[in-house]
Design a protein around this motif. Structure first.
Motif, PDB file in Angstrom:
ATOM      1  N   GLY A 242      18.473  -3.345   2.430  1.00 47.13           N
ATOM      2  CA  GLY A 242      17.689  -4.681   2.717  1.00 47.13           C
ATOM      3  C   GLY A 242      17.467  -5.556   1.806  1.00 47.13           C
ATOM      4  N   PRO A 243      17.490  -7.286   2.991  1.00 48.79           N
ATOM      5  CA  PRO A 243      17.318  -8.172   2.043  1.00 48.79           C
ATOM      6  C   PRO A 243      16.250  -8.012   1.121  1.00 48.79           C
ATOM      7  CG  PRO A 243      16.962  -8.796   4.108  1.00 48.79           C
ATOM      8  CD  PRO A 243      17.536  -7.941   4.499  1.00 48.79           C
ATOM      9  N   PRO A 244      15.943  -8.369  -0.169  1.00 50.43           N
ATOM     10  CA  PRO A 244      14.560  -8.706  -0.399  1.00 50.43           C
ATOM     11  C   PRO A 244      13.519  -8.866  -0.224  1.00 50.43           C
ATOM     12  CG  PRO A 244      16.188  -9.604  -1.856  1.00 50.43           C
ATOM     13  CD  PRO A 244      16.941  -9.761   0.287  1.00 50.43           C
ATOM     14  N   ARG A 245      13.555  -9.709   0.509  1.00 43.98           N
ATOM     15  CA  ARG A 245      12.036  -9.494   1.195  1.00 43.98           C
ATOM     16  C   ARG A 245      10.902  -8.635   1.955  1.00 43.98           C
ATOM     17  NH1 ARG A 245      10.202 -15.665   2.632  1.00 43.98           N
ATOM     18  NH2 ARG A 245      12.094 -15.572   4.102  1.00 43.98           N
ATOM     19  N   ALA A 246      12.798  -7.954   2.602  1.00 48.23           N
ATOM     20  CA  ALA A 246      12.621  -7.141   3.473  1.00 48.23           C
ATOM     21  C   ALA A 246      12.023  -5.819   2.909  1.00 48.23           C
ATOM     22  CB  ALA A 246      14.321  -6.576   4.387  1.00 48.23           C
ATOM     23  N   ARG A 247      12.104  -5.250   1.606  1.00 47.76           N
ATOM     24  CA  ARG A 247      12.143  -4.411   0.292  1.00 47.76           C
ATOM     25  C   ARG A 247      10.435  -4.841  -0.113  1.00 47.76           C
ATOM     26  NH1 ARG A 247      14.868  -4.987  -3.739  1.00 47.76           N
ATOM     27  NH2 ARG A 247      16.769  -6.169  -2.919  1.00 47.76           N
ATOM     28  N   ALA A 248      10.326  -6.468   0.040  1.00 55.87           N
ATOM     29  CA  ALA A 248       8.894  -6.204  -0.650  1.00 55.87           C
ATOM     30  C   ALA A 248       8.138  -5.807  -0.344  1.00 55.87           C
ATOM     31  CB  ALA A 248       9.052  -8.112  -1.073  1.00 55.87           C
ATOM     32  N   LEU A 249       8.456  -6.182   1.121  1.00 56.68           N
ATOM     33  CA  LEU A 249       6.857  -5.899   2.391  1.00 56.68           C
ATOM     34  C   LEU A 249       7.221  -4.472   2.782  1.00 56.68           C
ATOM     35  CD1 LEU A 249       5.585  -7.026   4.961  1.00 56.68           C
ATOM     36  CD2 LEU A 249       8.081  -7.115   5.986  1.00 56.68           C
ATOM     37  N   TYR A 250       8.643  -3.655   3.000  1.00 50.18           N
ATOM     38  CA  TYR A 250       7.860  -2.776   2.707  1.00 50.18           C
ATOM     39  C   TYR A 250       7.448  -1.981   1.665  1.00 50.18           C
ATOM     40  CZ  TYR A 250      11.554  -4.120   6.409  1.00 50.18           C
ATOM     41  OH  TYR A 250      11.647  -4.578   7.300  1.00 50.18           O
ATOM     42  N   SER A 251       7.726  -1.716   0.337  1.00 51.94           N
ATOM     43  CA  SER A 251       6.973  -1.298  -0.002  1.00 51.94           C
ATOM     44  C   SER A 251       5.902  -1.879  -1.275  1.00 51.94           C
ATOM     45  CB  SER A 251       7.016  -2.123  -2.088  1.00 51.94           C
ATOM     46  OG  SER A 251       9.036  -1.886  -2.069  1.00 51.94           O
ATOM     47  N   ASP A 252       5.206  -3.297   0.017  1.00 46.89           N
ATOM     48  CA  ASP A 252       3.793  -3.402   0.040  1.00 46.89           C
ATOM     49  C   ASP A 252       2.908  -2.066   1.247  1.00 46.89           C
ATOM     50  OD1 ASP A 252       3.336  -5.825  -1.587  1.00 46.89           O
ATOM     51  OD2 ASP A 252       2.300  -7.159  -0.248  1.00 46.89           O
ATOM     52  N   ARG A 253       4.131  -2.009   1.853  1.00 50.02           N
ATOM     53  CA  ARG A 253       3.232  -0.923   2.823  1.00 50.02           C
ATOM     54  C   ARG A 253       2.632   0.072   2.406  1.00 50.02           C
ATOM     55  NH1 ARG A 253       6.720  -3.285   8.240  1.00 50.02           N
ATOM     56  NH2 ARG A 253       5.435  -4.946   8.874  1.00 50.02           N
ATOM     57  N   VAL A 254       3.907   0.448   1.748  1.00 47.43           N
ATOM     58  CA  VAL A 254       3.824   1.943   1.146  1.00 47.43           C
ATOM     59  C   VAL A 254       1.949   1.844  -0.262  1.00 47.43           C
ATOM     60  CG1 VAL A 254       4.657   3.547  -0.723  1.00 47.43           C
ATOM     61  CG2 VAL A 254       5.973   2.571   0.637  1.00 47.43           C
ATOM     62  N   ALA A 255       2.303   0.600  -0.520  1.00 43.36           N
ATOM     63  CA  ALA A 255       1.314   0.487  -1.334  1.00 43.36           C
ATOM     64  C   ALA A 255      -0.264   0.292  -0.552  1.00 43.36           C
ATOM     65  CB  ALA A 255       1.061  -1.190  -2.348  1.00 43.36           C
ATOM     66  N   TRP A 256       0.122   0.052   0.685  1.00 41.63           N
ATOM     67  CA  TRP A 256      -1.838   0.179   1.347  1.00 41.63           C
ATOM     68  C   TRP A 256      -1.895   1.463   1.700  1.00 41.63           C
ATOM     69  CZ3 TRP A 256      -5.504  -2.356   1.848  1.00 41.63           C
ATOM     70  CH2 TRP A 256      -6.541  -2.209   2.768  1.00 41.63           C
ATOM     71  N   ALA A 257      -0.445   2.326   2.145  1.00 41.19           N
ATOM     72  CA  ALA A 257      -0.572   3.155   2.598  1.00 41.19           C
ATOM     73  C   ALA A 257      -1.739   4.392   1.300  1.00 41.19           C
ATOM     74  CB  ALA A 257       0.026   4.400   3.376  1.00 41.19           C
ATOM     75  N   HIS A 258      -0.799   4.345   0.362  1.00 37.19           N
ATOM     76  CA  HIS A 258      -1.568   5.411  -0.454  1.00 37.19           C
ATOM     77  C   HIS A 258      -2.640   4.945  -1.218  1.00 37.19           C
ATOM     78  CE1 HIS A 258       2.173   7.460  -1.406  1.00 37.19           C
ATOM     79  NE2 HIS A 258       2.576   6.657  -1.950  1.00 37.19           N
ATOM     80  N   ALA A 259      -3.361   3.336  -1.205  1.00 41.80           N
ATOM     81  CA  ALA A 259      -4.308   2.823  -1.387  1.00 41.80           C
ATOM     82  C   ALA A 259      -5.331   3.429  -0.239  1.00 41.80           C
ATOM     83  CB  ALA A 259      -4.540   1.072  -0.953  1.00 41.80           C
ATOM     84  N   LYS A 260      -5.265   3.396   1.120  1.00 40.73           N
ATOM     85  CA  LYS A 260      -5.556   3.969   2.415  1.00 40.73           C
ATOM     86  C   LYS A 260      -6.060   5.840   1.333  1.00 40.73           C
ATOM     87  CE  LYS A 260      -7.330   2.511   5.239  1.00 40.73           C
ATOM     88  NZ  LYS A 260      -8.592   1.533   5.147  1.00 40.73           N
TER      89      LYS A 260
END
Length: 401
Positions: A242-260
């Motif tokens: 996917g485009p860079p901003r999509a990959r950035a957004l989806y990685s951010d959601r991974v970060a949040w899930a792991h933080a929780k």
């Protein structure tokens, strides 16, 4: 070399014949010599997603697909750990929320109808920037019902149909987000899954990842952290092209899930992946729903992750920097981001700063119809209570009591 599972073997053989799941169900019944409605499409769906093994139906499935019975039996014996990684398709609902239209039914529509839908979807996104879920849930659901009815009742070419499905997927993402913000989590999940179906049929992995990542975010925030991690990780893995901003957004959601889940190293690695992806953003073609993903939003998520991981000294300077530049017209987001700053101040043993920030959070949230802000106010008050003997904190706690 990894062996195929029964789910993979069945799906591969079915699609090679150009059969639908309903077609295969009928052929299995014919092979078994039973009425053609004995086995339903949903059972084939369960076989193909690995949720169930054919067992007594196995020889008839093999016969219908011209697969040697021994091959299918070996595939069915593969342990769960040997199966393929989870994909977006594994999160499709067992029913069919988008009934395909009859070939000759309804009025003929073209790309202009799809463009109109796209403009209305973007209008909802812009409205969500300044209004809360409780204000927008009615219009969002009406738009979604209208779009699904158009898909089911109208007549159109294959290319128009694909773009219409993509529009429904985008609409489902923002409507699900709005429903979640309104506290209607069960309804939000149904909407997200409808959108996953639409994106899957449209062949849009990036959109499917956005929908699954949105559902992961809701699951993480409502206590189902294990599902949140699985969904967010799957979404990110499916959007590698996917485009860079999509990959950035989806990685951010991974970060949040792991933080929780309090998996600090995994969360920090995902933050790094998000930053690396965003650094690649230039003038590439990308979906309109990525318009809001920028360095500031990634900084906010970084600070939120550090707050969730109880590292306030990392979180406070990032949040202060971002909030100095934040658009005050985005009241809900401003209240949310301030809530993490208030909690970080409390954990950094700065009760007076925490109390002052909490006062802003509560004031901003008072007229916002958002369950997210209401929940964050509760979290902030919980963080303040150990400091009740501090006059500034006591004033805030007494104010809301």
């Amino acid at each position: 070399m990894r062996r195929q599972t029964a789910a993979e073997l069945i799906k591969q053989a079915r699609t090679a014949r150009g059969w639908s799941q309903a077609d295969l169900a009928r052929e299995v019944c014919r092979a078994a010599g039973v009425p053609v409605d004995t086995l339903g499409r949903q059972e084939i769906y369960r076989y193909e997603t690995g949720r169930r093994t054919p067992r007594e139906w196995l020889p008839f499935v093999a016969g219908a697909l011209s697969i040697p019975v021994a091959d299918l039996e070996r595939a069915a014996s593969i342990k769960a750990r040997e199966r393929t990684p989870t994909t977006i398709a594994d999160f499709l609902p067992p029913d069919d929320p988008l009934e395909p239209p009859d070939a000759a039914s309804g009025r003929q529509i073209g790309m202009s109808a799809v463009r109109d839908l796209t403009q209305r979807v973007h209008g909802l996104r812009l409205a969500d920037d300044v209004l809360a879920g409780g204000d927008l849930i009615g219009p969002a659901l009406r738009e979604l019902r209208t779009a699904v009815r158009l898909y089911s009742d109208a007549s159109y070419s294959d290319s128009v149909g694909r773009e219409l499905l993509r529009g429904i997927g985008e609409l489902a993402q923002i409507a699900g987000w709005i429903a979640s913000d309104a506290g209607r989590h069960v309804e939000a999940e149904r909407i997200y899954r409808l959108g996953i179906v639409a994106s899957h049929r449209a062949g849009d992995l990036t959109l499917g990842a956005n929908l699954l990542g949105s559902l992961a975010y809701q699951r993480s925030n409502t206590g189902d952290v294990r599902a949140g991690v699985t969904m967010a990780t799957t979404a990110c893995e499916q959007a590698t092209d996917g485009p860079p901003r999509a990959r950035a957004l989806y990685s951010d959601r991974v970060a949040w899930a792991h933080a929780k889940a309090q998996a600090s190293q995994d969360a920090i690695r995902a933050l790094g992946a998000a930053a690396e992806a965003l650094a690649e953003h230039a003038d590439e073609d990308e979906p309109g729903y990525l318009y809001w993903v920028d360095a500031g939003e990634l900084q906010v998520m970084e600070a939120r992750v550090y707050t969730e991981l109880h590292r306030p000294l990392r979180a406070v300077p990032i949040l202060r920097d971002v909030l100095e530049r934040y658009d005050a017209t985005h009241t809900r987001e401003l209240a949310l981001y301030l809530s993490w700053l208030a909690v970080a101040y409390a954990e950094a043993n700065e009760p007076e700063e925490a109390a002052a920030t909490a006062h802003r959070v509560i004031s901003l949230s008072s007229d916002v119809a958002s369950e997210r802000t209401a929940e964050r106010v509760r979290v902030v008050l919980t963080a303040l209570r150990p400091y009740r003997d501090v006059p500034d904190v006591r004033d805030v706690l007494d104010w809301v009591s």
